[in-house]
Design a protein around this motif. Structure first.
Motif, short mmCIF file in Angstrom:
data_model
loop_
_atom_site.label_atom_id
_atom_site.label_comp_id
_atom_site.label_asym_id
_atom_site.label_seq_id
_atom_site.Cartn_x
_atom_site.Cartn_y
_atom_site.Cartn_z
N SER A 22 10.87 47.64 15.11
CA SER A 22 10.02 47.53 16.27
C SER A 22 10.79 48.25 17.53
O SER A 22 10.32 48.91 18.38
CB SER A 22 9.81 46.17 16.82
N ASP A 23 12.19 48.08 17.60
CA ASP A 23 12.88 48.67 18.35
C ASP A 23 12.95 50.07 18.36
O ASP A 23 12.96 50.81 19.58
CB ASP A 23 14.54 48.30 18.53
N THR A 24 12.79 50.57 17.26
CA THR A 24 12.72 51.97 16.87
C THR A 24 11.25 52.56 17.51
O THR A 24 11.32 53.75 18.14
CB THR A 24 12.86 52.50 15.64
N LYS A 25 10.46 51.77 17.39
CA LYS A 25 9.02 52.18 17.69
C LYS A 25 8.93 52.27 19.36
O LYS A 25 8.61 53.00 20.00
CB LYS A 25 8.10 51.23 17.17
N GLU A 26 9.51 51.18 19.92
CA GLU A 26 9.47 51.33 21.27
C GLU A 26 10.49 52.26 21.95
O GLU A 26 10.32 52.85 23.00
CB GLU A 26 10.32 49.81 21.77
N GLN A 68 10.99 55.06 20.59
CA GLN A 68 10.46 56.56 20.18
C GLN A 68 9.02 56.59 21.59
O GLN A 68 8.95 57.59 22.01
CB GLN A 68 9.62 56.58 19.16
N LYS A 69 8.54 55.20 21.83
CA LYS A 69 7.40 55.22 22.72
C LYS A 69 8.31 55.64 24.27
O LYS A 69 7.63 56.45 24.98
CB LYS A 69 6.71 54.13 22.80
N GLU A 70 9.50 55.02 24.41
CA GLU A 70 9.81 55.28 25.60
C GLU A 70 10.26 56.68 25.83
O GLU A 70 10.16 57.26 27.16
CB GLU A 70 11.04 54.06 25.86
N ASN A 98 8.96 59.16 24.50
CA ASN A 98 7.77 60.09 24.47
C ASN A 98 7.23 60.05 26.03
O ASN A 98 7.09 61.02 26.64
CB ASN A 98 6.63 59.73 23.68
N SER A 99 7.40 58.75 26.65
CA SER A 99 6.79 58.48 28.03
C SER A 99 7.85 59.21 28.91
O SER A 99 7.15 59.92 29.90
CB SER A 99 6.67 57.09 28.26
#
Length: 644
Positions: free
Chosen positions: A533-537, A539-541, A543-544
């Motif tokens: 979940s941290d990795t996904k967050e 990655q989202k951050e 990307n944003s």
């Protein structure tokens, strides 16, 4: 997980005995610690357990010579390939081994080992099964002990090898009811009453009770031998005679009786050295009558050939001929006054006369046989001609009958023709009417036949489908029953094993350990989920932020570019902004390249560990040492050859 499987296989291999009971050392903790000697021993143990014929000729230890080691390695590789191993294998697998190849080979051999649970599941479990197993083990142990004479036995063998009662093999004739039955012959009422009321049992017939088994074995062996001889004789000769078994037996009995009579008649003829000795005709007559021969005292002393004796015993004689033969016999009686030369001359004359009569009879028999053959051929020809003439007569009678009816109709031909024409027309109309009626009946019958045929085919399809379903259900029921039986046996066996387990073991300790392992696994799953979940967050951050940076740079670039057209200082700022953006892009690319390089480094480190597990350097050193040893062996062999 592979280490645990290897340890499990190691524990199994250590528990199987070979010729040299050598256990695995305590310093061997995984497959990578296996030496060449231990690998060869483990593979040989597995092969002997899997297939004793395949592993019996393999040595569990490596010989000192290198050429012998190569041969052992090639033999082991060939045995594993014969067992079904599909991987790459050769002598280098055992002499210059690496961890992955040895692990895969040992896993293959462990999977090929016979399952102990399959045998225990097939056998019934429970106290009775355990009792039977213990009894079988005791019997097997007692049978494995060699037999010794009573004087050579040790005290601990006195219970298992007691000298039991011994008797000599003495047989006596037994009278069994079924042995008295003759095929094709019914037993008399008196015989049946005797067998039922007075015949003693088999155990009471021998004089000694110890002779009963020997007598029964002898009786049974004799019956089997007689049945086998009769079957062989019937298959070889009886079937060719085209007779029933009863007729064949009766004919064989008659032939045997006839041969006995002929032998006795031949034995009654006086020998040349005993012609002068007196004979007792009454004793011989009684002997012949006892064997079923129908003869008189005069016939016994009559000399003649075998043909004359057979003719006398086969055909009945007329009174006059019997009287003549009695007279001839009375004349030809040997007297004490005649000399031996006269008797021999008389016998020669009688023999010549009988031979001439025999030749004449043979010629007459041949002539009669030829006439009979000719008459038989002529009878067949006449019967064939008679059949042909009868057939021709029948045909002629039919034609005559038709012609006669035609001639009877000729005087009134016109009226008869008109009547015949009217009859033909009426027959034609009737045929047409019958055809129309048949068509009216035929159409609904055809429709009904088609409907029934369709219904029958549908029913056949449905019945075949239901039959297949029933078969599948039967198979499933059988499989379920077998599975339930196996599970029930396994349940009983587990219950028995559970009862035999020590009761002082605390269940709470195992439960706590299991709960601890489950808690650790749950924590690891939670940590893995958290990391993901941290990795996904992140990655989202990322990307944003990347998108925000691109949008910000685009807006800033547009504004600064507008002002750069008017002001020189803003133009410099625009250049600095473009350079800053380019540097930041290069920095991000450098960071990404660094991450990629770090991942490649980790992959290379894993490959290095894998290659280190293959023990390439140590294998190369071993190969060089083996090469030197082979060269030394070759030089020693060359020196021995030169000396020889």
């Amino acid at each position: 997980m592979p280490c645990s499987c290897a340890n499990e296989g190691q524990r199994k291999l250590a528990s199987w005995p070979v010729n040299d009971n050598r256990d695995v050392g305590k310093d061997v903790q995984s497959v990578k610690h296996f030496t060449s000697e231990l690998i060869v021993e483990a593979v040989v143990r597995c092969l002997r357990v899997i297939d004793s014929a395949l592993g019996s000729g393999l040595s569990p230890s490596l010989p000192p010579g290198m050429s012998a080691r190569f041969r052992v390695g090639m033999s082991l590789a060939q045995a594993c390939q014969d067992l079904g191993y599909k991987g790459e294998i050769g002598y280098q697998t055992f002499l210059y081994s690496n961890e992955p190849e040895i692990r895969s080979l040992l896993m293959f051999l462990v999977e090929k080992l016979p399952k102990e649970s399959a045998d225990s599941m097939d056998q019934p479990a429970g106290k009775l099964a355990l009792l039977r197993k213990s009894i079988a083990a005791q019997i097997k142990a007692q049978l494995s002990v060699p037999w010794l004479p009573p004087t050579c036995r040790l005290p601990h063998l006195s219970k298992t090898q007691n000298p039991g009662p011994s008797h000599s093999f003495h047989t006596q004739k037994l009278s069994l009811p079924y042995c008295l039955k003759v095929p094709g012959k019914k037993l008399l009422k008196e015989e049946m009453d005797y067998q039922k009321d007075f015949l003693p049992p088999v155990t009471a017939q021998p004089s000694q009770h110890a002779s009963v088994p020997a007598s029964l074995l002898e009786q049974h062996a004799g019956e089997l031998s007689a049945a086998q001889e009769w079957e062989n004789e019937w298959n070889s000769q009886g079937l060719l005679s085209r007779l029933t078994p009863e007729e064949y037996r009766s004919r064989k009995r008659a032939r045997l009786q006839k041969r006995i009579e002929e032998q006795l008649r031949t034995a009654t003829q006086p020998r040349p050295d005993t012609l002068g000795a007196p004979r007792s005709g009454s004793d011989l007559t009684e002997l012949l009558q006892a064997f079923g021969g129908s003869t008189v005292a005069g016939d016994i002393l009559t000399k003649g050939t075998r043909f004359t004796h057979t003719e006398k015993f086969t055909f009945t004689q007329e009174p006059e001929k019997a009287a003549q033969q009695m007279a001839v016999a009375a004349i030809s009686l040997p007297s004490s006054h005649q000399s031996e030369e006269d008797l021999q001359a008389q016998q020669q004359e009688e023999l010549a006369l009988l031979q001439r009569q025999l030749q004449q009879l043979s010629l007459s028999i041949e002539e009669v046989a030829g006439d009979m053959r000719q008459l038989t051929v002529s009878i067949h020809q006449v019967s064939d001609e008679l059949k042909q003439k009868e057939l021709s007569n029948v045909e002629k009678e039919d034609s005559v009958r038709v012609k006669k009816q035609t001639i009877d109709l000729l005087p009134d031909a016109e009226n008869n023709l008109a009547k015949l024409q009217a009859l033909v027309e009426g027959s034609a109309k009737r045929v047409v009417n019958l055809a129309a009626q048949w068509e009216n009946h035929r159409a609904p019958l055809i429709d009904e036949h088609r409907r029934l045929k369709t219904l029958c085919s549908n029913r056949e399809i449905e019945s075949s489908r239901k039959l297949s379903e029933i078969k599948e259900l039967h198979i499933k029921i059988r499989q379920s029953a077998e599975e339930a039986k196996k599970k029930e046996g396994l349940y009983k066996q587990l219950i028995t094993e559970f009862e035999n387990l020590p009761k002082d073991v605390s269940r709470s300790a195992y439960t706590a350990r299991i709960l601890e392992i489950v808690g650790n696994i749950r924590k690891q799953k939670e940590e893995i989920t958290k990391i993901l979940s941290d990795t996904k967050e992140l990655q989202k951050e990322i990307n944003s932020l990347t998108g925000k940076l691109d949008r910000t740079f685009a807006v800033t670039d547009e504004l600064v570019f507008k002002d750069a057209k008017k002001d020189e200082s803003v133009r410099k700022s625009y250049k600095y902004l473009a350079a800053l953006h380019e540097n930041c892009t290069q920095l991000i690319q450098t960071i990404e390249d660094t991450g990629t390089i770090m991942r490649e480094i980790r992959d290379l480190e894993e490959q290095i560990e894998t290659e280190n597990g293959k023990k390439t350097a140590s294998n190369l050193e071993k190969i060089l040492e083996d090469y030197k040893a082979i060269r030394q062996e070759n030089s020693v062999l060359v020196a021995k050859i030169r000396e020889a």
